[in-house]
Write a protein that holds these residues in place. Structure first.
Motif, PDB file in Angstrom:
ATOM      1  N   SER A   7       0.933  -1.175   0.000  1.00  0.00           N
ATOM      2  CA  SER A   7      -0.049  -0.156   0.008  1.00  0.00           C
ATOM      3  C   SER A   7       0.903   1.258  -0.025  1.00  0.00           C
ATOM      4  CB  SER A   7      -0.765   0.166   1.018  1.00  0.00           C
ATOM      5  OG  SER A   7      -1.673   1.162   1.334  1.00  0.00           O
ATOM      6  N   SER A   8       0.719   2.032  -1.147  1.00  0.00           N
ATOM      7  CA  SER A   8       1.443   3.409  -1.043  1.00  0.00           C
ATOM      8  C   SER A   8       0.688   4.321  -0.527  1.00  0.00           C
ATOM      9  CB  SER A   8       1.939   3.742  -2.513  1.00  0.00           C
ATOM     10  OG  SER A   8       2.412   4.680  -2.749  1.00  0.00           O
ATOM     11  N   LYS A   9       1.489   5.074   0.429  1.00  0.00           N
ATOM     12  CA  LYS A   9       1.135   6.193   1.181  1.00  0.00           C
ATOM     13  C   LYS A   9       2.018   7.259   1.234  1.00  0.00           C
ATOM     14  CE  LYS A   9      -2.385   3.852   4.086  1.00  0.00           C
ATOM     15  NZ  LYS A   9      -2.998   3.939   5.368  1.00  0.00           N
ATOM     16  N   VAL A  10       1.939   8.023   0.170  1.00  0.00           N
ATOM     17  CA  VAL A  10       2.768   9.264  -0.158  1.00  0.00           C
ATOM     18  C   VAL A  10       2.095  10.520   0.288  1.00  0.00           C
ATOM     19  CG1 VAL A  10       4.399  10.174  -1.695  1.00  0.00           C
ATOM     20  CG2 VAL A  10       4.195   7.873  -1.852  1.00  0.00           C
ATOM     21  N   PRO A  11       2.648  11.312   1.128  1.00  0.00           N
ATOM     22  CA  PRO A  11       1.762  12.712   1.101  1.00  0.00           C
ATOM     23  C   PRO A  11       2.115  13.695   0.141  1.00  0.00           C
ATOM     24  CG  PRO A  11       3.942  12.420   2.510  1.00  0.00           C
ATOM     25  CD  PRO A  11       3.830  11.023   1.881  1.00  0.00           C
ATOM     26  N   ASN A  12       1.588  14.854   0.193  1.00  0.00           N
ATOM     27  CA  ASN A  12       1.611  15.903  -0.834  1.00  0.00           C
ATOM     28  C   ASN A  12       2.981  16.409  -0.643  1.00  0.00           C
ATOM     29  OD1 ASN A  12      -0.886  15.133  -1.973  1.00  0.00           O
ATOM     30  ND2 ASN A  12      -2.128  16.633  -0.424  1.00  0.00           N
ATOM     31  N   THR A  13       3.421  16.741   0.712  1.00  0.00           N
ATOM     32  CA  THR A  13       4.567  17.426   0.983  1.00  0.00           C
ATOM     33  C   THR A  13       5.502  16.161   1.578  1.00  0.00           C
ATOM     34  OG1 THR A  13       3.423  19.251   1.817  1.00  0.00           O
ATOM     35  CG2 THR A  13       5.705  18.976   2.427  1.00  0.00           C
ATOM     36  N   ILE A  14       6.732  16.121   0.789  1.00  0.00           N
ATOM     37  CA  ILE A  14       7.743  14.976   1.139  1.00  0.00           C
ATOM     38  C   ILE A  14       8.455  15.447   2.508  1.00  0.00           C
ATOM     39  CG2 ILE A  14       9.839  13.761   0.229  1.00  0.00           C
ATOM     40  CD1 ILE A  14       7.279  13.616  -1.613  1.00  0.00           C
ATOM     41  N   PRO A  15       8.268  14.226   3.369  1.00  0.00           N
ATOM     42  CA  PRO A  15       8.872  14.483   4.798  1.00  0.00           C
ATOM     43  C   PRO A  15      10.179  14.623   4.582  1.00  0.00           C
ATOM     44  CG  PRO A  15       7.151  12.731   4.794  1.00  0.00           C
ATOM     45  CD  PRO A  15       7.343  13.048   3.255  1.00  0.00           C
ATOM     46  N   THR A  16      10.804  15.360   5.603  1.00  0.00           N
ATOM     47  CA  THR A  16      12.387  15.196   5.617  1.00  0.00           C
ATOM     48  C   THR A  16      12.936  14.210   6.330  1.00  0.00           C
ATOM     49  OG1 THR A  16      12.079  16.547   7.735  1.00  0.00           O
ATOM     50  CG2 THR A  16      12.421  17.730   5.466  1.00  0.00           C
ATOM     51  N   ASP A  17      12.292  13.379   7.146  1.00  0.00           N
ATOM     52  CA  ASP A  17      12.711  12.146   7.829  1.00  0.00           C
ATOM     53  C   ASP A  17      13.000  11.101   6.950  1.00  0.00           C
ATOM     54  OD1 ASP A  17      12.972  10.065   9.380  1.00  0.00           O
ATOM     55  OD2 ASP A  17      10.868   9.743   9.871  1.00  0.00           O
ATOM     56  N   PRO A  18      14.400  10.810   7.147  1.00  0.00           N
ATOM     57  CA  PRO A  18      14.939   9.766   6.217  1.00  0.00           C
ATOM     58  C   PRO A  18      14.318   8.331   6.229  1.00  0.00           C
ATOM     59  CG  PRO A  18      16.693  10.077   7.511  1.00  0.00           C
ATOM     60  CD  PRO A  18      15.401  11.306   7.917  1.00  0.00           C
ATOM     61  N   ASN A  19      13.868   8.116   7.329  1.00  0.00           N
ATOM     62  CA  ASN A  19      13.133   6.775   7.645  1.00  0.00           C
ATOM     63  C   ASN A  19      11.936   6.671   7.333  1.00  0.00           C
ATOM     64  OD1 ASN A  19      15.688   5.765   8.453  1.00  0.00           O
ATOM     65  ND2 ASN A  19      15.260   6.723  10.387  1.00  0.00           N
ATOM     66  N   TYR A  20      11.171   7.886   6.686  1.00  0.00           N
ATOM     67  CA  TYR A  20       9.652   7.806   6.537  1.00  0.00           C
ATOM     68  C   TYR A  20       9.038   6.841   5.485  1.00  0.00           C
ATOM     69  CZ  TYR A  20       4.917   9.853   5.867  1.00  0.00           C
ATOM     70  OH  TYR A  20       3.726  10.019   5.917  1.00  0.00           O
ATOM     71  N   ALA A  21       8.031   6.041   6.034  1.00  0.00           N
ATOM     72  CA  ALA A  21       7.527   4.962   5.061  1.00  0.00           C
ATOM     73  C   ALA A  21       6.764   5.609   4.032  1.00  0.00           C
ATOM     74  CB  ALA A  21       6.890   3.917   6.198  1.00  0.00           C
TER      75      ALA A  21
END
Length: 931
Positions: free
Chosen positions: A767-781
């Motif tokens: 399941s792809s869950k990509v937010p509109n604003t790309i997080p800065t967290d390098p470990n973000y799923a």
């Protein structure tokens, strides 16, 4: 070919050396006035022997085994088909005068509902006779298949692709193109006049590597139907439309219902003769031979239909020709004619018998059809979008049967079919962007791209020219072992599929709106190139079968056995398919049956050769508004999938059945357990690639200076075909026919059932869950990984049909009360919790103890609402009405209404959306004239 010649020689000697008595079967076929009927087709079902009556109405068939139980079928256009059981005695078997009744509403007994027929191909065959077809105004075959028990009645319409699903309860999707839905429809064989109408050569799709099987079609999007009601697919509102049906079954909209003689639906275990199927077969027999002139006109609230057919005898020497033409013009909504579908079909069938004793019967047919399907330009659409799905098809088929008089061989049949056509899937829309970036590169590596204007017309064109050819060689022989009379059938089949279309004619200089490369990207963006369908190697599948049919005496009662085995070679894989249908007559009131079988479906051409997939990763975009002073660097990855390991899908079924007749009540019950394995779908693959990082220094009047500054990992995702689907289907079907209540001339039909389907994949789900604003967290799923899907679905539908038939008035009135009883889906709680995830560069991170509050991956939890579980809160009813009236046996008027009371209940789903199970009312009237 050497093996085939050897087989023919062996059979010839076996036939010549087999000395059996030449039992004679004869009769004289007459009409209600006792006058002989010429050109009546006579068939011995068990031995496949055919005969045609002469000018005196007489036929003769010899060579049937003594003491064998057979069924004799008499059929001719315009008369009610008659089927009679008979036990062949030694010597002459004269059936005397056989009277056929003219098919009209003044008959005392006509078939108004579909019925089970134990003398058909299987224990659970459903027969839709010409009697019923005459009373049903239908735009296509799909409307006639509403008779299938436990199937929700669909309103007559031609605005959606009509695929058939049998004995399954898969959760329907808004597009009707879920992987399980497609596999079930693809596994149903459509057989017309003894020849398979194959969808194996259909390649009308974009490359599946981009977004998977279900998202690869040309689609209209959510525009083009403004002002019209939202189209409903399987009870789910849909805002997009596609006329493509790749990876699924044949679109039933293409088959008109005008000249069909009978339909047999095999949802259970098909005889060994039929191959390349997993989920059943629909056997269509069309009218051929001499007939009156029929003119049919149908007017619906959203469609008009016109039909003409005529069968005439050339002369006694040259047989008869039957010709027909059908035209349909329909709209999604007559008030807003943006979505339209038009179809024209023509056909001609020539039937003749040869030889002094008419031992050779031959039927040659030609068919041509053309479909115009699309969404017109909507002046309110700012993109000026146009979508169309046009096609034409042409086929030639020949079916020959030769009847032997004596010896082991009783009949030999040869069926040949060749079909070709042209399919066009087209979409265009205006693009208005500041500029676009693209590359035409087709090799893996770093390339310099092109800047161009962002104002242009984006076009998508998929051009297919499918070619299908098939041959079936069938033998029927008879021999005895003690008191048993065996009717042995055996033969071979060959199918050929290719596609000579231009293919995916995508112009990278004018990329369509979907796969345009963005100026910034967190990973690879798949795009398309030209793919010539002629590069796909032609599909060649071959099969052999052997089947025995006999009736034994068990405890003084007849035990009917049809047992056989089939082997197929498909995509390099050999399979063995034992199949048997057995039924036992306890007495004249009760018959019990059991059936078991394996079957296999070959992957289609589009699954074997999906073509290359291209991925583009922008590495540098140095643009200052002047093309000659700007540089665009892009990495292109060319991926060529292979289908060498793609196996045929598989189905294993066991079925129990019963037929009970008590005081003219007829009850049939069928319970089944079907295991489907190796279903074909697309699975997602994740890769990481390291590519250079660049900076650019602007130079006035020249290209910028490019400097490599290091390496950076990128994510790259693509889809490939895999045998990934499995399902277990259980359920039962019930049909009860009551006798006529004479005082009101009314009989009742009750049908329904219950299906339970447990289905899922063998691979993990994502399941792809990509937010509109790309997080800065390098470990973000970015992509969650879950256990393989495991869904349980339950579906139950029932109906009560009252049929009032008044022969003196030539009147039939039907009222149907339909009930949705159960519609429920359940997912396991563990399927909502991720096992791990992929980050922005496709590095996999496992999750040992899931914490929903974790900011890096907590958002991956899937709620029950997101899984869209369904549970019908109450029984939903719907009501339909039809009436047919005949005047002087020449004029017939029929009128029907779907949802006659305009009853449109709704309920709230677990996803907090409103669901409307019943479509809006639709009505139609048909006038048929017999000249």
């Amino acid at each position: 070919m050497k093996q085939l010649y050897f087989l023919l020689i062996v059979l010839l000697f076996a036939h010549r050396g087999s000395a059996q008595n030449a039992n004679l079967l004869t009769a004289r076929v007459v009409d209600a006035k006792g006058l002989p009927i010429e050109l009546v087709n006579v068939k011995v079902t068990e031995t496949n022997q055919y005969a045609v009556t002469d000018k005196n109405g007489v036929f003769k068939i010899t060579g049937i085994l003594t003491n064998s139980s057979v069924n004799i079928q008499f059929s001719i256009i315009g008369y009610q088909t008659l089927k009679m059981p008979l036990i062949i005695k030694s010597g002459e078997n004269n059936m005397g005068n056989i009277a056929l009744k003219t098919l009209d509403l003044s008959l005392e007994s006509i078939e108004i509902n579909a019925k089970r027929n134990y003398s058909g191909s299987t224990n659970s065959s459903l027969i839709i006779s010409r009697d019923l077809i005459e009373q049903t105004p239908a735009l296509s075959v799909n409307d006639l298949l509403n008779q299938i028990p436990n199937r929700k009645i669909q309103p007559p319409s031609l605005q959606r692709v009509q695929n058939l699903n049998l004995r399954s309860a898969y959760v329907p999707t808004s597009t009707g193109r879920g992987d399980f839905e497609l596999n079930n429809a693809f596994g149903i064989a459509i057989i017309m006049d003894g020849n398979v109408i194959s969808n194996n050569a259909n390649m009308q799709s974009f490359n599946v590597g981009r977004a998977g099987q279900g998202q690869s079609f040309v689609s209209s999007g959510n525009y083009g139907l403004n002002g019209a009601p939202s189209p409903v697919v399987n009870g789910i509102p849909s805002t997009s439309y596609s006329g493509d049906y790749t990876f699924g079954g044949t679109d039933l909209r293409q088959i008109p219902a005008d000249n069909i003689e009978s339909i047999e639906v095999i949802a259970g275990i098909a005889p060994a003769k039929y191959g390349d199927l997993t989920d059943g077969a629909v056997i269509i027999e069309r009218q051929a031979g001499k007939s009156p002139t029929y003119v049919r006109m149908q007017l619906r609230d959203n469609a008009t239909s016109y039909g003409f057919s005529k069968g005439f005898e050339l002369n006694p020497k040259y047989g008869a020709i039957n010709v027909g033409v059908n035209y349909v013009n329909s709209y999604e909504d007559n008030r807003d004619k943006l979505k339209a579908y038009r179809r024209v079909n023509t056909n001609a069938m020539w039937t003749n018998s040869f030889g002094n004793k008419n031992q050779l019967k031959n039927t040659f047919s030609i068919d041509y059809g053309r479909n115009l399907d699309g969404i017109r330009f909507d002046p309110d659409d700012e993109k000026s979008t146009k979508t169309r799905f046009d096609s034409w098809s042409f086929s030639m088929a020949n079916r020959s049967n030769y009847r032997f008089e004596t010896g082991f061989l009783k009949n030999v049949g040869l069926s040949l079919r060749y079909s070709t056509g042209h399919q066009v899937s087209y979409k265009e829309e205006l693009v208005n962007q500041p500029y676009i970036l693209y590359t035409t590169a087709t090799t893996t590596g770093i390339h310099e791209g092109t800047y161009d204007t962002g104002v242009y017309t984006a076009q998508s064109l998929i051009d297919g020219k499918p070619i299908n050819a098939g041959a079936n060689l069938d033998f029927t022989g008879g021999f005895r072992t003690g008191d048993l009379a065996h009717n042995l059938s055996f033969g071979t089949s060959f199918s050929y599929s290719a596609n000579n279309g231009l293919g995916q004619t995508i112009d990278p200089n004018q990329p369509r709106s979907g796969p345009r490369v963005a100026t910034t990207s967190i990973g690879a963006t798949s795009s398309e190139r030209f793919y010539d369908f002629r590069l796909a190697i032609a599909q060649k599948d071959v099969g052999f079968y052997l089947e025995d049919q006999f009736t034994a005496n068990l405890l003084g009662k007849p035990l009917n056995v049809r047992a056989g085995v089939r082997t197929d070679i498909q995509n390099g894989y050999a399979s063995l398919s034992p199949r048997t249908n057995i039924n036992y007559e306890l007495n004249k009131h009760v018959r019990l049956g059991v059936a078991y079988g394996l079957s296999f479906k070959s992957p289609g051409l589009a699954q074997r050769y999906p073509g290359p997939t291209f991925y583009e990763i922008p590495l540098l975009n140095s643009y200052n508004g002047k093309v000659n002073e700007s540089t665009y660097l892009v990495y292109v990855e060319r991926y060529e999938p292979t289908s060498d390991g793609l196996k045929p899908s598989k189905s294993e079924s066991i079925e129990l059945s019963a037929q009970i007749k008590l005081d003219k009540f007829n009850l049939s019950v069928a319970a089944f357990n079907k295991k489907s394995r190796n279903g074909i779908s697309t699975v997602q693959n994740f890769q990481t690639i390291e590519l250079p990082m660049y900076t650019a220094t602007q130079n006035a009047g020249a290209k910028p200076t490019v400097t490599q500054t290091g390496l950076r990992p990128y994510a790259m995702n693509y889809f490939t075909f895999k045998n990934d689907l499995s399902s277990d289907n259980q359920g039962f079907e019930v049909i009860l026919n009551t006798p006529e209540i004479k005082e009101i001339k009314t009989s009742f039909n009750l049908s329904g059932g219950l299906f339970r389907t447990s289905y899922g994949s063998t691979s993990n789900s994502f399941s792809s869950k990509v937010p509109n604003t790309i997080p800065t967290d390098p470990n973000y799923a970015f992509i969650g990984v879950y256990e393989p899907t495991n869904t349980k679905a339950y579906f139950s539908n029932g109906r009560i049909t009252s049929s009032t038939h008044i022969p003196k008035l030539s009147l039939v009135v039907q009222f149907v009360a339909e009930f949705d009883i159960l519609n429920k889906t359940i997912n396991t709680a563990s399927s909502r919790i991720p096992l791990g995830y992929y980050d922005r560069i496709n590095q996999y991170v496992p999750i040992t103890n899931f914490d929903q509050s974790n900011p890096s991956y907590g958002h991956l939890y899937i709620t029950p609402e997101e899984q869209k579980e369904n549970d019908l809160p109450k029984i939903i009813s719907n009501y339909h009405f039809s009436i047919a009236k005949e005047i002087k046996k020449r004029f017939k008027f029929a009128f029907n209404v779907y949802n006659v009371f305009n009853y449109q209940p709704y309920y709230l789903t677990t996803a907090n959306t409103y669901k409307f199970p019943n479509n809006a009312p639709t009505f139609g009237a048909e006038l048929s004239i017999k000249l």
